[in-house]
Design an enzyme around this catalytic site. Structure first.
Site, PDB file in Angstrom:
ATOM      1  N   GLY A  49       1.201   0.410   2.235  1.00  0.00           N
ATOM      2  CA  GLY A  49       1.322  -0.024   0.809  1.00  0.00           C
ATOM      3  C   GLY A  49      -0.506   0.329   0.113  1.00  0.00           C
ATOM      4  N   GLY A  86      -1.482   2.085  -2.188  1.00  0.00           N
ATOM      5  CA  GLY A  86      -1.451   2.649  -3.189  1.00  0.00           C
ATOM      6  C   GLY A  86      -1.622   0.639  -4.252  1.00  0.00           C
ATOM      7  N   GLY A  87      -0.891  -0.195  -3.521  1.00  0.00           N
ATOM      8  CA  GLY A  87      -0.948  -1.291  -3.995  1.00  0.00           C
ATOM      9  C   GLY A  87      -2.443  -1.801  -4.452  1.00  0.00           C
ATOM     10  NE  ARG A  88      -0.820  -6.671  -7.910  1.00  0.00           N
ATOM     11  CZ  ARG A  88      -0.092  -5.740  -9.137  1.00  0.00           C
ATOM     12  NH1 ARG A  88       0.001  -5.273  -9.708  1.00  0.00           N
ATOM     13  NH2 ARG A  88       1.970  -6.496  -8.445  1.00  0.00           N
ATOM     14  NE  ARG A  98       7.777   2.848  -3.076  1.00  0.00           N
ATOM     15  CZ  ARG A  98       8.784   1.844  -2.863  1.00  0.00           C
ATOM     16  NH1 ARG A  98       9.969   2.063  -1.868  1.00  0.00           N
ATOM     17  NH2 ARG A  98       8.419   0.625  -3.069  1.00  0.00           N
ATOM     18  N   GLY A 143       0.892 -10.028   4.750  1.00  0.00           N
ATOM     19  CA  GLY A 143       0.850 -11.191   4.171  1.00  0.00           C
ATOM     20  C   GLY A 143       1.382 -10.787   3.085  1.00  0.00           C
ATOM     21  CB  SER A 156      -0.500 -16.428   6.630  1.00  0.00           C
ATOM     22  OG  SER A 156      -0.954 -17.332   5.648  1.00  0.00           O
ATOM     23  N   GLY A 157       1.381 -16.840   3.863  1.00  0.00           N
ATOM     24  CA  GLY A 157       1.333 -16.530   2.414  1.00  0.00           C
ATOM     25  C   GLY A 157       0.171 -16.542   1.874  1.00  0.00           C
ATOM     26  CG  HIS A 169       0.606 -15.819  -8.661  1.00  0.00           C
ATOM     27  ND1 HIS A 169       1.422 -17.348  -7.704  1.00  0.00           N
ATOM     28  CD2 HIS A 169      -0.145 -15.404  -7.328  1.00  0.00           C
ATOM     29  CE1 HIS A 169       0.129 -17.313  -7.010  1.00  0.00           C
ATOM     30  NE2 HIS A 169      -0.322 -17.019  -6.344  1.00  0.00           N
ATOM     31  CE  LYS A 171       3.403 -14.222  -5.843  1.00  0.00           C
ATOM     32  NZ  LYS A 171       3.342 -13.718  -4.851  1.00  0.00           N
TER      33      LYS A 171
HETATM   34  N1  LIG Z   1      -0.876 -13.426   1.850  1.00  0.00           N
HETATM   35  C1  LIG Z   1      -1.396 -13.386   0.548  1.00  0.00           C
HETATM   36  O1  LIG Z   1      -3.227 -13.401   1.166  1.00  0.00           O
HETATM   37  C2  LIG Z   1      -1.117 -12.330  -0.216  1.00  0.00           C
HETATM   38  C3  LIG Z   1      -0.423 -11.841  -0.198  1.00  0.00           C
HETATM   39  N2  LIG Z   1       0.233 -10.815  -1.377  1.00  0.00           N
HETATM   40  C4  LIG Z   1       1.509 -10.859  -1.392  1.00  0.00           C
HETATM   41  O2  LIG Z   1       1.040  -8.654  -1.439  1.00  0.00           O
HETATM   42  C5  LIG Z   1       2.556  -8.624  -1.684  1.00  0.00           C
HETATM   43  C6  LIG Z   1       2.116  -7.310  -2.493  1.00  0.00           C
HETATM   44  O3  LIG Z   1       1.345  -7.592  -3.101  1.00  0.00           O
HETATM   45  P1  LIG Z   1       0.340  -6.720  -4.207  1.00  0.00           P
HETATM   46  O4  LIG Z   1      -0.373  -5.910  -3.742  1.00  0.00           O
HETATM   47  O5  LIG Z   1       0.088  -7.770  -5.093  1.00  0.00           O
HETATM   48  O6  LIG Z   1       2.025  -6.075  -5.298  1.00  0.00           O
HETATM   49  P2  LIG Z   1       1.766  -3.877  -5.341  1.00  0.00           P
HETATM   50  O7  LIG Z   1       2.359  -3.800  -5.925  1.00  0.00           O
HETATM   51  O8  LIG Z   1       0.579  -3.562  -5.918  1.00  0.00           O
HETATM   52  O9  LIG Z   1       1.511  -3.056  -4.397  1.00  0.00           O
HETATM   53  C7  LIG Z   1       3.244  -3.333  -3.446  1.00  0.00           C
HETATM   54  C8  LIG Z   1       2.184  -2.060  -2.765  1.00  0.00           C
HETATM   55  O10 LIG Z   1       3.359  -1.657  -1.125  1.00  0.00           O
HETATM   56  C9  LIG Z   1       4.084  -0.637  -1.450  1.00  0.00           C
HETATM   57  N3  LIG Z   1       5.162  -0.469  -0.796  1.00  0.00           N
HETATM   58  C10 LIG Z   1       6.671  -0.867  -1.315  1.00  0.00           C
HETATM   59  N4  LIG Z   1       7.541  -0.822  -0.325  1.00  0.00           N
HETATM   60  C11 LIG Z   1       7.130   0.578   0.434  1.00  0.00           C
HETATM   61  C12 LIG Z   1       7.450   1.205   1.543  1.00  0.00           C
HETATM   62  N5  LIG Z   1       8.346   1.214   1.944  1.00  0.00           N
HETATM   63  N6  LIG Z   1       6.833   2.167   1.902  1.00  0.00           N
HETATM   64  C13 LIG Z   1       5.453   2.079   1.687  1.00  0.00           C
HETATM   65  N7  LIG Z   1       4.901   1.633   0.578  1.00  0.00           N
HETATM   66  C14 LIG Z   1       5.882   1.033  -0.156  1.00  0.00           C
HETATM   67  C15 LIG Z   1       3.739  -0.089  -3.071  1.00  0.00           C
HETATM   68  O11 LIG Z   1       4.245   1.044  -3.496  1.00  0.00           O
HETATM   69  P3  LIG Z   1       5.594   1.624  -5.025  1.00  0.00           P
HETATM   70  O12 LIG Z   1       4.356   1.008  -5.800  1.00  0.00           O
HETATM   71  O13 LIG Z   1       5.123   3.324  -4.576  1.00  0.00           O
HETATM   72  O14 LIG Z   1       6.510   0.937  -5.089  1.00  0.00           O
HETATM   73  C16 LIG Z   1       2.925  -0.598  -3.899  1.00  0.00           C
HETATM   74  O15 LIG Z   1       1.991   0.118  -3.200  1.00  0.00           O
HETATM   75  C17 LIG Z   1       3.334  -9.444  -2.846  1.00  0.00           C
HETATM   76  O16 LIG Z   1       4.402  -9.957  -1.454  1.00  0.00           O
HETATM   77  C18 LIG Z   1       2.461 -10.452  -3.039  1.00  0.00           C
HETATM   78  O17 LIG Z   1       2.950 -11.732  -2.755  1.00  0.00           O
HETATM   79  C19 LIG Z   1      -0.906 -10.704  -2.434  1.00  0.00           C
HETATM   80  C20 LIG Z   1      -1.788 -10.947  -2.509  1.00  0.00           C
HETATM   81  C21 LIG Z   1      -2.174 -11.980  -1.752  1.00  0.00           C
HETATM   82  O1  LIG Z   2       0.977 -11.610  -5.655  1.00  0.00           O
HETATM   83  C1  LIG Z   2      -0.086 -11.652  -5.558  1.00  0.00           C
HETATM   84  O2  LIG Z   2      -0.823 -11.625  -6.573  1.00  0.00           O
HETATM   85  C2  LIG Z   2      -0.560 -13.061  -4.609  1.00  0.00           C
HETATM   86  N1  LIG Z   2       0.278 -13.473  -3.682  1.00  0.00           N
HETATM   87  C3  LIG Z   2       0.162 -14.892  -3.012  1.00  0.00           C
HETATM   88  C4  LIG Z   2       1.594 -15.525  -3.084  1.00  0.00           C
HETATM   89  O3  LIG Z   2       2.309 -15.817  -3.063  1.00  0.00           O
HETATM   90  O4  LIG Z   2       1.020 -16.851  -2.734  1.00  0.00           O
HETATM   91  C5  LIG Z   2      -1.235 -14.841  -2.386  1.00  0.00           C
HETATM   92  C6  LIG Z   2      -1.679 -14.485  -4.164  1.00  0.00           C
HETATM   93  O5  LIG Z   2      -1.889 -15.902  -4.431  1.00  0.00           O
HETATM   94  C7  LIG Z   2      -1.696 -13.855  -4.489  1.00  0.00           C
END
Ligand SMILES: NC(=O)C1=CN([C@@H]2O[C@H](COP(=O)(O)OP(=O)(O)OC[C@H]3O[C@@H](n4cnc5c(N)ncnc54)[C@H](OP(=O)(O)O)[C@@H]3O)[C@@H](O)[C@H]2O)C=CC1
Ligand SMILES: O=C(O)C1=N[C@H](C(=O)O)C[C@H](O)C1
Length: 278
Positions: free
Chosen positions: A17, A19-21, A44, A107, A131-132, A165, A169
């Site tokens: 992932g 390119g994601g945040r 992806r 995550g 971890s969440g 959030h 989200k």
């Molecule tokens: N545990 C923690 O501390 C934290 C957890 N999170 C969690 O992390 C997750 C992602 O958050 P965030 O970065 O904001 O979301 P984004 O949507 O910005 O990023 C998710 C990325 O995953 C990619 N992706 C999805 N499916 C696939 C696949 N099959 N193969 C390859 N890449 C894939 C997406 O690609 P595409 O855009 O092409 O779909 C995208 O680039 C969420 O569940 C969020 O709740 C977030 C922050 C902190």
């Molecule tokens: O989706 C987010 O951005 C985040 N997700 C995690 C969560 O579901 O708690 C962690 C953080 O709060 C950011």
């Protein structure tokens, strides 16, 4: 290319992932943390990022690591994978990481019980840290919540968990809210699933003693705000955490991978990584 002190003993990490945040924050964190090296970046199939340099996409300049969609050869040449994607993608990555015998740091939030079961199965073959919330602050907060919930009984204090959030989200309550709910339930010695109230609407009746309530807000660019409120007669305790930057989660994930390197297969938490368990 961007400068970084490298060593042959650096842990070779893959970001899925990319390119994601969080994917971009992870690439930046690996670049700044000694002992870790970006060995691969996955997006992806069909993503316009395929073929781009991962460092350029993440804003740290070229790293010589091209974003790819062929997972198997990338995992085969790595020691760990950092995964903040989606539940469906994460269970697939868990299977592949287990087959490759590499550390998997998860995550991703919003996993169903069926997905969690698949992750537990994968953890029998390789170390997984899930971890969440990967930040030090939230994991310390979870310890405080557990203690407060234990000290302040259900007849005297009601527990409510509030989270806000950004508007992108997709899951609710947040993984962090559920993690804090689990900590409160652990402190009270109760089962969270049967005792939680996820929403209220209309004529709900009075609050039932001993339940744990959740409330969700979404909007703007909020990175992650969480409050656990213990409400008693005439007084209220609020335990809160405010995330100001995604770096705290990304650094935590890299730390988790380094900690899990060489450990026996199993499902670990950030409280294990941070040595916050009694
Ligand atoms: N545990 C923690 O501390 C934290 C957890 N999170 C969690 O992390 C997750 C992602 O958050 P965030 O970065 O904001 O979301 P984004 O949507 O910005 O990023 C998710 C990325 O995953 C990619 N992706 C999805 N499916 C696939 C696949 N099959 N193969 C390859 N890449 C894939 C997406 O690609 P595409 O855009 O092409 O779909 C995208 O680039 C969420 O569940 C969020 O709740 C977030 C922050 C902190
Ligand atoms: O989706 C987010 O951005 C985040 N997700 C995690 C969560 O579901 O708690 C962690 C953080 O709060 C950011």
């Amino acid at each position: 290319m961007s400068e970084k002190r490298v060593s042959s003993s650096d842990m070779k990490l893959v970001v899925v992932g990319a390119g994601g945040r969080m994917g971009q924050a992870l690439i930046r964190a690996i670049h700044e943390i000694d002992g870790a090296r970006l060995a691969g970046a996955i997006a992806r199939i069909g993503s316009p990022l395929i073929g781009r340099d991962a460092g350029e996409v993440a804003g740290v300049g070229p790293l010589g690591v091209v974003i790819r969609d062929d997972v198997l050869p990338v995992f085969a040449d790595a020691e760990g994978v950092l995964d903040f994607t989606s539940p469906a993608a994460t269970v697939e990555f868990a299977k592949l990481a287990a087959e490759a015998g590499i550390v998997h740091v998860i995550g991703t939030t919003g996993c169903s019980e069926a997905y969690d079961e698949k992750i537990r199965t994968a953890a029998a073959r390789a170390p997984i840290v899930k971890s969440g919330n990967m930040s030090l602050g939230v994991n310390l907060l979870s310890v405080l919540v557990e203690k407060a919930a234990k000290a302040l009984g259900p007849d005297d204090f009601d527990i409510e968990i509030l989270e806000m959030h950004h508007k992108h989200k997709v899951d609710a309550p947040s993984g962090t809210a559920l993690l804090l709910g689990e900590a409160a339930a652990e402190g009270r010695g109760i089962d969270l699933v049967s005792q939680s109230v996820r929403s209220r609407d209309g004529h709900t009746g009075a609050r039932e003693n001993g339940t744990i309530g959740f409330a969700t807000l979404r909007g703007g660019s909020v990175i992650g705000d969480h409050s656990v409120i213990l409400a008693g007669a005439g007084e209220r305790i609020t335990l809160s955490h405010h995330a100001e930057d995604r770096t705290i989660f990304a650094r935590g994930a890299v730390k988790a991978a380094l900690w899990a390197r060489g450990r026996k297969p199993g499902l670990y938490s950030m409280r294990d990584v941070l040595n916050l368990n009694d």
